[in-house]
Design an enzyme around this catalytic site. Structure first.
Site: not given
Length: 318
Positions: A46, A112, A207-209, A211
């Site tokens: 990242y 990863h 988990p929030l798609g 955003g």
């Protein structure tokens, strides 16, 4: 009661480059820790490298407050990403991550991606040696990409399950990271049962798609050119409009509890098992705190039935 982690990737890589601010990100990490978040998830790719540097700076003086997870095995070039699972590289990558994170030990070191040129047992063996050396406490594996190596009739996580069976013979797997959300629930079919049967934790990525399940993204929302959502099949204007009923359903459930759609989405992930930890990304303090507070939201059977009845999320491939 479960807990919510913090994915640090958006703070310095991939999403909304113009909105990335180092000092603000440090404050976001501190706010998350103050709100009860313990798991911080990053990776050497990242940035590359800048996300680990940021997390290391944020944890200065607060290392004992965090369960620190990072990853190795991917190298970022100008226009490509390649896997490197050679044992020598793994050892060097770990030492470099320790320096950037300003710590003596990594709580969870994740692979990863497996290198197709190196038997995954060799890579995993090198990672196990790091545990023996006291540089790493536990090992994890990230799920293979959703469409990687899938033949006709294959389930989404078949390749990951094969890798897990192989590396488990070398050294125990402590955690698996895979996408899991209301609009991407496929891990429930096979991956979560495998982990639950063996006492392996699950880090629920996205988990929030990405955003969308927060309800803050609207059809026609513009993405910066380097934002991967600009090319994602579920983030075209047409598909964002088609998937609005999913967010509307989460909002209806949230209104009964005084919660936001994002908190409902995270609470749903937490209800999938005590071994499951959602790891939403956040760039701002208010979102990190809101996400952490989802751990206190307990969905009842009526809520779960309503969420299960929401339309299947659509993408432009459908």
């Amino acid at each position: 009661m479960g807990a919510v982690g913090l994915g640090c990737m958006p703070m310095s890589w991939a999403y909304s480059t113009s909105q990335q601010r180092g000092d603000r990100s440090v404050r976001t990490v501190h706010a998350a820790l103050d709100a009860g978040v313990r798991l911080l998830d990053t990776a050497d790719m990242y940035g590359p490298f800048t996300n680990e540097l940021l997390v290391g700076r944020a944890l200065k003086g607060r290392r004992s407050d965090a369960f620190l997870s990072t990853k190795c095995g991917l190298l970022v070039g100008d226009q490509h990403i390649v896997a490197n699972g050679r044992p020598g590289y793994v050892r060097r990558a770990c030492d470099a991550s320790l320096r950037r994170l300003q710590t003596d030990v990594i709580d969870l070191y994740q692979l990863h991606r497996a290198d197709p040129e190196v038997p995954v047992e060799e890579t995993w063996g090198a990672m196990a040696d790091l545990v023996g050396a006291g540089k790493v406490r536990a090992l994890g594996l990230c799920a293979v990409g959703a469409r990687a190596g899938r033949g006709p009739g294959a389930r989404m996580h078949d390749a990951t399950l094969r890798q897990l069976e192989r590396v488990q013979q070398v050294f125990p797997v402590s955690a698996v990271q895979a996408e899991l959300s209301v609009w991407s629930p496929q891990a429930l079919e096979d991956l979560l049962p495998w982990c639950a049967a063996r006492g392996v934790g699950v880090l629920a990525a996205m988990p929030l798609g990405s955003g969308y399940l927060t309800g803050t993204l609207k059809p026609g929302h513009g993405f910066e050119p380097d934002d991967p959502r600009a090319r994602h099949p579920r983030f075209t204007s047409e598909m964002m409009a088609a998937n609005q009923p999913v967010v509307a359903g989460l909002r209806r459930v949230g209104e009964r509890h005084g919660a936001t759609p994002a908190q409902v989405a995270l609470a749903w992930v937490l209800r999938q098992g005590r071994h499951v930890v959602p790891v939403p990304g956040a760039k701002r303090e208010r979102w990190a705190v809101e996400n952490a507070e989802a751990a206190g939201l307990v969905l009842d059977d009526r809520d779960l039935v309503e969420i299960a009845g929401l339309p299947r999320a659509r993408g432009s491939w459908d």
